[in-house]
Design a protein around this motif. Structure first.
Motif, PDB file in Angstrom:
ATOM      1  N   THR A   1      -5.826  -3.010   0.865  1.00 22.37           N
ATOM      2  CA  THR A   1      -6.881  -2.238   0.230  1.00 22.37           C
ATOM      3  C   THR A   1      -8.163  -2.996   0.557  1.00 22.37           C
ATOM      4  O   THR A   1      -8.141  -3.977   1.299  1.00 22.37           O
ATOM      5  CB  THR A   1      -6.722  -2.159  -1.302  1.00 22.37           C
ATOM      6  N   GLU A   2      -9.231  -2.587  -0.063  1.00 20.81           N
ATOM      7  CA  GLU A   2     -10.496  -3.288   0.148  1.00 20.81           C
ATOM      8  C   GLU A   2     -10.440  -4.719  -0.393  1.00 20.81           C
ATOM      9  O   GLU A   2     -11.094  -5.612   0.128  1.00 20.81           O
ATOM     10  CB  GLU A   2     -11.608  -2.504  -0.551  1.00 20.81           C
ATOM     11  N   ASP A   3      -9.622  -4.944  -1.442  1.00 17.75           N
ATOM     12  CA  ASP A   3      -9.608  -6.237  -2.116  1.00 17.75           C
ATOM     13  C   ASP A   3      -8.321  -7.039  -1.980  1.00 17.75           C
ATOM     14  O   ASP A   3      -8.306  -8.232  -2.289  1.00 17.75           O
ATOM     15  CB  ASP A   3      -9.876  -6.048  -3.614  1.00 17.75           C
ATOM     16  N   VAL A   4      -7.214  -6.415  -1.592  1.00 21.97           N
ATOM     17  CA  VAL A   4      -5.914  -7.094  -1.557  1.00 21.97           C
ATOM     18  C   VAL A   4      -5.258  -6.861  -0.199  1.00 21.97           C
ATOM     19  O   VAL A   4      -5.236  -5.741   0.307  1.00 21.97           O
ATOM     20  CB  VAL A   4      -4.981  -6.584  -2.675  1.00 21.97           C
TER      21      VAL A   4
ATOM     22  N   PHE B   1       4.938  -6.568   8.669  1.00 24.72           N
ATOM     23  CA  PHE B   1       4.089  -5.508   8.144  1.00 24.72           C
ATOM     24  C   PHE B   1       2.834  -6.101   7.516  1.00 24.72           C
ATOM     25  O   PHE B   1       2.818  -7.256   7.101  1.00 24.72           O
ATOM     26  CB  PHE B   1       4.828  -4.615   7.126  1.00 24.72           C
ATOM     27  N   ILE B   2       1.796  -5.288   7.497  1.00 25.23           N
ATOM     28  CA  ILE B   2       0.525  -5.657   6.874  1.00 25.23           C
ATOM     29  C   ILE B   2      -0.004  -4.404   6.186  1.00 25.23           C
ATOM     30  O   ILE B   2      -0.123  -3.358   6.812  1.00 25.23           O
ATOM     31  CB  ILE B   2      -0.512  -6.149   7.910  1.00 25.23           C
ATOM     32  N   CYS B   3      -0.270  -4.505   4.892  1.00 27.05           N
ATOM     33  CA  CYS B   3      -0.847  -3.407   4.112  1.00 27.05           C
ATOM     34  C   CYS B   3      -2.078  -3.954   3.411  1.00 27.05           C
ATOM     35  O   CYS B   3      -2.113  -5.120   3.035  1.00 27.05           O
ATOM     36  CB  CYS B   3       0.123  -2.897   3.053  1.00 27.05           C
TER      37      CYS B   3
ATOM     38  N   LEU C   1      -4.843   9.403  -8.229  1.00 29.01           N
ATOM     39  CA  LEU C   1      -4.153   9.400  -6.939  1.00 29.01           C
ATOM     40  C   LEU C   1      -4.141   8.018  -6.313  1.00 29.01           C
ATOM     41  O   LEU C   1      -3.163   7.617  -5.689  1.00 29.01           O
ATOM     42  CB  LEU C   1      -4.796  10.410  -5.988  1.00 29.01           C
ATOM     43  N   LYS C   2      -5.228   7.265  -6.451  1.00 26.38           N
ATOM     44  CA  LYS C   2      -5.287   5.909  -5.889  1.00 26.38           C
ATOM     45  C   LYS C   2      -4.292   4.977  -6.570  1.00 26.38           C
ATOM     46  O   LYS C   2      -3.840   4.010  -5.982  1.00 26.38           O
ATOM     47  CB  LYS C   2      -6.695   5.328  -6.019  1.00 26.38           C
TER      48      LYS C   2
ATOM     49  N   THR D   1       0.463   0.825  -4.335  1.00 29.70           N
ATOM     50  CA  THR D   1      -0.188   2.042  -4.797  1.00 29.70           C
ATOM     51  C   THR D   1      -0.705   2.808  -3.585  1.00 29.70           C
ATOM     52  O   THR D   1      -0.772   2.269  -2.480  1.00 29.70           O
ATOM     53  CB  THR D   1      -1.378   1.757  -5.735  1.00 29.70           C
ATOM     54  N   ALA D   2      -1.106   4.041  -3.825  1.00 31.47           N
ATOM     55  CA  ALA D   2      -1.634   4.874  -2.746  1.00 31.47           C
ATOM     56  C   ALA D   2      -2.954   4.338  -2.206  1.00 31.47           C
ATOM     57  O   ALA D   2      -3.401   4.763  -1.140  1.00 31.47           O
ATOM     58  CB  ALA D   2      -1.801   6.312  -3.232  1.00 31.47           C
ATOM     59  N   ALA D   3      -3.558   3.402  -2.904  1.00 34.43           N
ATOM     60  CA  ALA D   3      -4.792   2.783  -2.409  1.00 34.43           C
ATOM     61  C   ALA D   3      -4.515   1.922  -1.172  1.00 34.43           C
ATOM     62  O   ALA D   3      -5.411   1.659  -0.379  1.00 34.43           O
ATOM     63  CB  ALA D   3      -5.445   1.942  -3.498  1.00 34.43           C
TER      64      ALA D   3
END
Length: 171
Positions: A71-74, A67-69, A30-31, A47-49
């Motif tokens: 994940t923990e690393d990107v 916009f700003i999206c 899913l991630k 991705t859904a992450a």
């Protein structure tokens, strides 16, 4: 009696292992599932992450981003610059826009590279206050009414791990 008990424990451990394995597999699948983020005429499939970031867009670090999206690393940011902003300047083509961006950010020594429908450049920056080194993969696009600047940022040490994903997302 102990043989029967051992069989029950083994069956229980096997059932728990299968359930746990299925849960972890589904979580990771899913991630990695594609997720489309859209802003004006730009859509980007990550991705859904990734999640929309709800930073204070008025904060000085984020002024100008549409916009700003992350994940923990990107971290991925995007800024739309309408063609009307460049009236009276010699900025019509994507390459001219790239030269303009490099010039105003004092990155003139960097090389613009082409990949399909966009051009890009890369650089590293160190932040002493947080003791972090960040790698920037900056993509420039031309839409019908505006230029777009999309930045993919990750720690310099992690860039190799994410580089193929970043190129895929940029495309």
């Amino acid at each position: 009696k102990s043989k029967k008990r051992g069989t029950v424990i083994l069956a229980l451990a096997l059932a728990i292992g299968i359930a746990l394995g299925a849960f972890i597999s589904i979580f990771f699948v899913l991630k990695k599932a594609p997720k489309v983020f859209s802003c004006n005429e730009l859509s980007i499939t990550l991705t859904a992450a990734f999640e929309d970031s709800y930073y204070d867009y008025d904060a000085s670090d984020f002024i100008g981003y549409d916009f700003i999206c992350e994940t923990e690393d990107v971290l991925v940011t995007g800024a739309r610059e309408p063609f009307s902003f460049f009236e009276g300047m010699d900025v019509v083509t994507l390459e001219e826009y790239g030269d303009f961006i490099l010039s105003i950010n004092e990155l003139r020594d960097l090389e613009l590279k082409e990949d399909g429908d966009y051009i890009y450049f890369e650089y590293d920056r160190s932040f002493e206050e947080t003791d972090r080194d960040v790698h920037y993969y900056v993509c420039l696009y031309k839409a019908d009414e505006a230029f777009w600047l999309v930045q993919f940022m990750t720690s310099t040490k992690d860039f190799a791990k994410y580089s193929s994903n970043i190129v895929e997302w940029a495309n």
